[in-house]
Motif scaffolding. Structure first.
Motif, mmCIF file in Angstrom:
data_model
loop_
_atom_site.group_PDB
_atom_site.id
_atom_site.type_symbol
_atom_site.label_atom_id
_atom_site.label_comp_id
_atom_site.label_asym_id
_atom_site.label_seq_id
_atom_site.Cartn_x
_atom_site.Cartn_y
_atom_site.Cartn_z
ATOM 1 N N HIS A 296 -7.309 -1.917 -2.755
ATOM 2 C CA HIS A 296 -5.880 -2.185 -2.506
ATOM 3 C C HIS A 296 -5.542 -2.085 -1.021
ATOM 4 O O HIS A 296 -4.504 -2.557 -0.595
ATOM 5 N N ASP B 44 -9.122 4.220 4.434
ATOM 6 C CA ASP B 44 -8.996 3.973 2.993
ATOM 7 C C ASP B 44 -9.886 2.781 2.634
ATOM 8 O O ASP B 44 -9.694 1.688 3.157
ATOM 9 N N ASN C 105 0.820 2.363 -3.806
ATOM 10 C CA ASN C 105 -0.317 3.283 -3.923
ATOM 11 C C ASN C 105 0.036 4.687 -3.445
ATOM 12 O O ASN C 105 -0.196 5.667 -4.162
ATOM 13 N N HIS D 238 0.836 -1.197 0.000
ATOM 14 C CA HIS D 238 0.000 0.000 0.000
ATOM 15 C C HIS D 238 0.882 1.263 0.000
ATOM 16 O O HIS D 238 0.655 2.200 -0.774
ATOM 17 N N HIS E 260 -3.359 9.431 2.116
ATOM 18 C CA HIS E 260 -2.598 8.230 2.478
ATOM 19 C C HIS E 260 -1.674 8.506 3.670
ATOM 20 O O HIS E 260 -1.539 7.673 4.568
HETATM 21 FE FE FE2 Z 1 -4.896 3.539 -0.604
#
Ligand code: FE2
Length: 317
Positions: free
Chosen positions: A161, A157, A30, A26, A75
């Motif tokens: 993913h 989140d 991401n 992650h 994030h």
């Molecule tokens: Fe994410």
């Protein structure tokens, strides 16, 4: 300008029931991917000749910039949201009870919003809104949906993913696991920081000194509750004949003829006067009434404010 990577906030090996492999992937793919995209977009924007750039190219880049920028910010907050024992601090429980009725009510809404995004994608955010001085649970279907001026302090989140590797399609188990990992003392610190953001400045009218204003909602509530209050529409005659409507249960009086109607008022009950928008006429009339010994205020936002809250009006006789 280049955006720089921020170190992962939580210690990934300490998380409860979230695998190292999931968190690493992650963070690297991401979060890292969003950051790399953001810098590539920024570089492209910096090289543009705006006079020659087609609108659709600029629109597309600015949209992608917003998505990538918010993705990095959210994030970073997501990783900072975890790493604790999931036990809410006393301070945060009180704040959430203040804004949501009870702590359990906050938790139920936040969890349900996460469950509802299972199979879809997006963010669930706990966000401080400086204008109102309170927290709300906010849904964000795209990285780019954000409350204007809001400061998010907790981020869940709900993109696949974030959980598919460990939980498959069981989004509910992932949401519950996330909440068991929340770092509440850190969350409370973020709340304290967010709460220092001042509300937008209210309108100031220093030319009228410290004359007291009262909100349209308060006036409406006083009238609905049958409290003793004398509410008077003092819009200039010209505005009245143009606008035609007046608030229900309110007298209209000509501000130019104050001396003719001032004798009708009682000094034992408060007086509220207002004009079209809450500027000069209402304030000046309130000042004159106070000088004559009345407990007078002007109503903020005036007749327009009364209509803007959906309070009842009638056609002027
Ligand atoms: Fe994410």
């Amino acid at each position: 300008m280049r955006y720089t990577l921020k170190q992962i906030h939580c210690r990934p090996w300490t998380l409860n029931s979230l695998s190292l492999k999931l968190i690493e992937s992650h963070y690297e793919n991401n979060y890292g991917g969003a950051l790399r995209r953001l810098n590539a977009i920024t570089e492209q924007l910096e090289s543009l000749d705006f006079a020659k750039t087609p609108a659709h190219v600029l629109n597309g880049l600015k949209r992608e910039e917003l998505v990538a920028l918010n993705s990095t910010l959210l994030h970073e907050l997501y990783f900072a949201s975890m790493g604790g024992d999931g036990k809410p601090t006393k301070g945060m429980m009180e704040i959430l009870a203040r804004d949501f009725g009870t702590f359990d009510r906050w938790r139920a809404e936040f969890s349900a919003m996460g469950y509802a995004l299972g199979g879809g994608s997006g963010w669930v955010l706990l966000t401080y809104v400086p204008r109102d001085g309170r927290l709300i649970n906010q849904y964000a279907a795209e990285h780019s949906q954000a409350v204007a001026s809001g400061v998010p302090i907790l981020a869940l989140d709900m993109y696949e993913h974030a959980y598919h590797m460990d939980f498959g399609a069981n989004a509910k188990a992932y949401v519950d696991t996330f909440l068991r990992n929340v770092d509440w003392p850190a969350l409370e610190q973020r709340y304290d920081d967010a709460a220092k953001v001042p509300a937008p400045r209210l309108l100031e009218q220093p030319e009228f000194g410290d004359i007291a204003g009262i909100g349209v909602e308060d006036v409406r509530a006083m009238m609905a509750a049958g409290k003793p209050v004398q509410v008077i529409d003092v819009r200039p005659r010209a505005a009245l004949s143009r606008l035609q409507d007046i608030a229900e249960g309110v007298q209209c009086r000509d501000p130019e003829q104050l001396q003719q109607w001032i004798g009708e008022l009682s000094k034992s009950e408060p007086v509220v006067v207002y004009c079209a928008y809450g500027f000069h006429v209402g304030c000046r009339t309130a000042i004159k009434l106070r000088e004559a010994g009345f407990d007078a205020k002007y109503m903020n936002s005036g007749h327009s404010g009364w209509k803007a809250i959906g309070a009842p009006v009638k056609i002027a006789p």
